[in-house]
Design an enzyme around this catalytic site. Structure first.
Site, PDB file in Angstrom:
ATOM      1  N   ASN A 130      -8.452 -45.384 -22.187  1.00 26.90           N
ATOM      2  CA  ASN A 130      -7.411 -44.752 -22.995  1.00 26.90           C
ATOM      3  C   ASN A 130      -6.616 -45.867 -23.657  1.00 26.90           C
ATOM      4  O   ASN A 130      -5.876 -46.579 -22.979  1.00 26.90           O
ATOM      5  CB  ASN A 130      -6.520 -43.887 -22.090  1.00 26.90           C
ATOM      6  CG  ASN A 130      -5.341 -43.306 -22.830  1.00 26.90           C
ATOM      7  OD1 ASN A 130      -5.255 -43.388 -24.057  1.00 26.90           O
ATOM      8  ND2 ASN A 130      -4.410 -42.720 -22.081  1.00 26.90           N
TER       9      ASN A 130
ATOM     10  N   LYS B 166      -4.230 -45.499 -25.698  1.00 27.40           N
ATOM     11  CA  LYS B 166      -2.846 -45.093 -25.999  1.00 27.40           C
ATOM     12  C   LYS B 166      -2.519 -45.520 -27.437  1.00 27.40           C
ATOM     13  O   LYS B 166      -3.380 -45.441 -28.290  1.00 27.40           O
ATOM     14  CB  LYS B 166      -1.891 -45.660 -24.947  1.00 27.40           C
ATOM     15  CG  LYS B 166      -2.374 -45.305 -23.530  1.00 27.40           C
ATOM     16  CD  LYS B 166      -1.411 -45.612 -22.433  1.00 27.40           C
ATOM     17  CE  LYS B 166      -2.040 -45.216 -21.082  1.00 27.40           C
ATOM     18  NZ  LYS B 166      -1.115 -45.392 -19.962  1.00 27.40           N
TER      19      LYS B 166
ATOM     20  N   HIS C  42      -2.310 -35.679 -20.938  1.00 25.15           N
ATOM     21  CA  HIS C  42      -1.989 -36.977 -20.335  1.00 25.15           C
ATOM     22  C   HIS C  42      -0.508 -36.982 -19.947  1.00 25.15           C
ATOM     23  O   HIS C  42       0.328 -36.391 -20.633  1.00 25.15           O
ATOM     24  CB  HIS C  42      -2.283 -38.112 -21.316  1.00 25.15           C
ATOM     25  CG  HIS C  42      -2.172 -39.453 -20.677  1.00 25.15           C
ATOM     26  ND1 HIS C  42      -0.963 -40.098 -20.515  1.00 25.15           N
ATOM     27  CD2 HIS C  42      -3.103 -40.244 -20.082  1.00 25.15           C
ATOM     28  CE1 HIS C  42      -1.157 -41.233 -19.887  1.00 25.15           C
ATOM     29  NE2 HIS C  42      -2.448 -41.351 -19.609  1.00 25.15           N
TER      30      HIS C  42
ATOM     31  N   GLU D 110       1.777 -38.976 -20.330  1.00 31.94           N
ATOM     32  CA  GLU D 110       2.714 -39.410 -21.382  1.00 31.94           C
ATOM     33  C   GLU D 110       2.960 -38.301 -22.396  1.00 31.94           C
ATOM     34  O   GLU D 110       4.041 -38.229 -22.988  1.00 31.94           O
ATOM     35  CB  GLU D 110       2.191 -40.697 -22.040  1.00 31.94           C
ATOM     36  CG  GLU D 110       2.339 -41.876 -21.081  1.00 31.94           C
ATOM     37  CD  GLU D 110       1.261 -42.936 -21.182  1.00 31.94           C
ATOM     38  OE1 GLU D 110       0.579 -43.020 -22.216  1.00 31.94           O
ATOM     39  OE2 GLU D 110       1.082 -43.687 -20.191  1.00 31.94           O
TER      40      GLU D 110
ATOM     41  N   GLU E  78      -4.262 -38.677 -12.339  1.00 33.77           N
ATOM     42  CA  GLU E  78      -3.502 -39.896 -12.607  1.00 33.77           C
ATOM     43  C   GLU E  78      -2.118 -39.779 -11.983  1.00 33.77           C
ATOM     44  O   GLU E  78      -1.228 -39.146 -12.557  1.00 33.77           O
ATOM     45  CB  GLU E  78      -3.358 -40.111 -14.118  1.00 33.77           C
ATOM     46  CG  GLU E  78      -4.681 -40.348 -14.823  1.00 33.77           C
ATOM     47  CD  GLU E  78      -4.484 -41.135 -16.113  1.00 33.77           C
ATOM     48  OE1 GLU E  78      -5.106 -42.194 -16.239  1.00 33.77           O
ATOM     49  OE2 GLU E  78      -3.697 -40.711 -16.975  1.00 33.77           O
TER      50      GLU E  78
ATOM     51  N   GLY F 236       0.240 -47.969 -15.220  1.00 33.64           N
ATOM     52  CA  GLY F 236       0.804 -49.162 -15.840  1.00 33.64           C
ATOM     53  C   GLY F 236       1.700 -49.955 -14.916  1.00 33.64           C
ATOM     54  O   GLY F 236       2.412 -50.854 -15.356  1.00 33.64           O
TER      55      GLY F 236
ATOM     56  N   SER G  63      -3.807 -47.965 -13.054  1.00 33.70           N
ATOM     57  CA  SER G  63      -3.949 -49.342 -12.584  1.00 33.70           C
ATOM     58  C   SER G  63      -5.357 -49.677 -12.076  1.00 33.70           C
ATOM     59  O   SER G  63      -5.518 -50.432 -11.117  1.00 33.70           O
ATOM     60  CB  SER G  63      -2.900 -49.642 -11.514  1.00 33.70           C
ATOM     61  OG  SER G  63      -1.598 -49.474 -12.057  1.00 33.70           O
TER      62      SER G  63
END
Ligand code: 13P
Length: 235
Positions: free
Chosen positions: A7, A9, A86, A88, A155, A161, A197
């Site tokens: 991904n 992003k 996702h 985000e 996730e 991250g 991660s």
């Protein structure tokens, strides 16, 4: 065969993706490789190793929705995979399970495999609610009727991250819960990816956990020197 999805992003460029796909074309692997990239890069061609996918899809089919991109438009670009829900998108764009499910439905209607993302926040984890949250997200974000293929990605939001990963037992428990929920929904055998991660050093252990069909990789998918070893070490 494992599924290795990246991904990007809101990173990269057409040039950088062209370089990446060129390097990936020379990789010998049995794994299925997917790179989900910004809309502007969807003109870069997939090749025998990597499938180019999108990161979002509109809930609408057409019309006065400025800035939106429909499933038919993605299909026209040759897109076969799209991320939906996702964390985000859920976090910064208030996407609810209902919106995520509608997006997954639009993908399926257009012959695109949605990669439906679920995962708990740090507060939810601390409150001991991880399994309850992901079970609800799966039940409410996965379409009732699935004509075509879907992929689910777990996730944990607190690990994205952050250089943090859950323990192997925590990943195993989460994936078992998702597999059981999907089975209850008549969706046995749906691939379930782990994301957050992931790197070349931990991917081998992660994909050896039961019910882990592959990984969804963020920052380590941006550089071929990091992404290619992940593809190779995932077996
Ligand atoms: P990182 O691999 O950078 O933690 O990101 C995970 C992710 O959000 C992939 O969708």
């Amino acid at each position: 065969m494992k599924i290795i999805a990246g991904n990007w992003k809101m990173n990269g460029s057409v040039g950088a993706l062209g370089e990446m796909t060129g390097r990936l074309a020379a990789v010998k692997t049995k794994n299925k490789v997917i790179l989900c990239v910004p809309y502007t890069m969807l003109g870069v061609k997939s090749n025998k190793v990597v499938n180019i996918g999108a990161q979002d899809i509109s809930v609408h089919n057409r019309g006065a929705y400025t800035g939106e991109v429909s499933g038919a438009m993605l299909a026209e670009m040759g897109v076969k995979y799209v991320l939906v829900g996702h964390s985000e998108r859920r976090m910064y764009h208030d996407e609810t399970n209902d919106i995520v499910r509608a997006k997954a439905e639009r993908a399926l209607e257009n012959g695109i495999t949605p990669i439906i993302c679920v995962g708990e926040t740090l507060d939810e984890k601390r409150a001991g609610k991880t399994l309850k949250i992901i079970e609800t997200e799966v039940r409410e974000s996965v379409p009732e009727e699935v004509r075509g293929n879907i992929i689910v990605a777990y996730e944990p939001r607190w690990a994205i991250g952050a250089g943090l990963t859950p323990t192997a037992q925590e990943i195993a428990d989460a994936h078992k819960s998702i597999a059981d929920t999907l089975s209850y929904m008549g969706l046995d055998g749906t691939p379930i990816l782990y994301g957050a991660s992931v790197n070349e050093n931990n991917v081998g252990d992660i994909v050896s956990i039961k019910n882990v069909s592959g990984v969804l990789v963020g920052v380590a998918s941006l550089k071929s020197d990091e992404f290619i070893p992940i593809i190779k070490n995932a077996k």
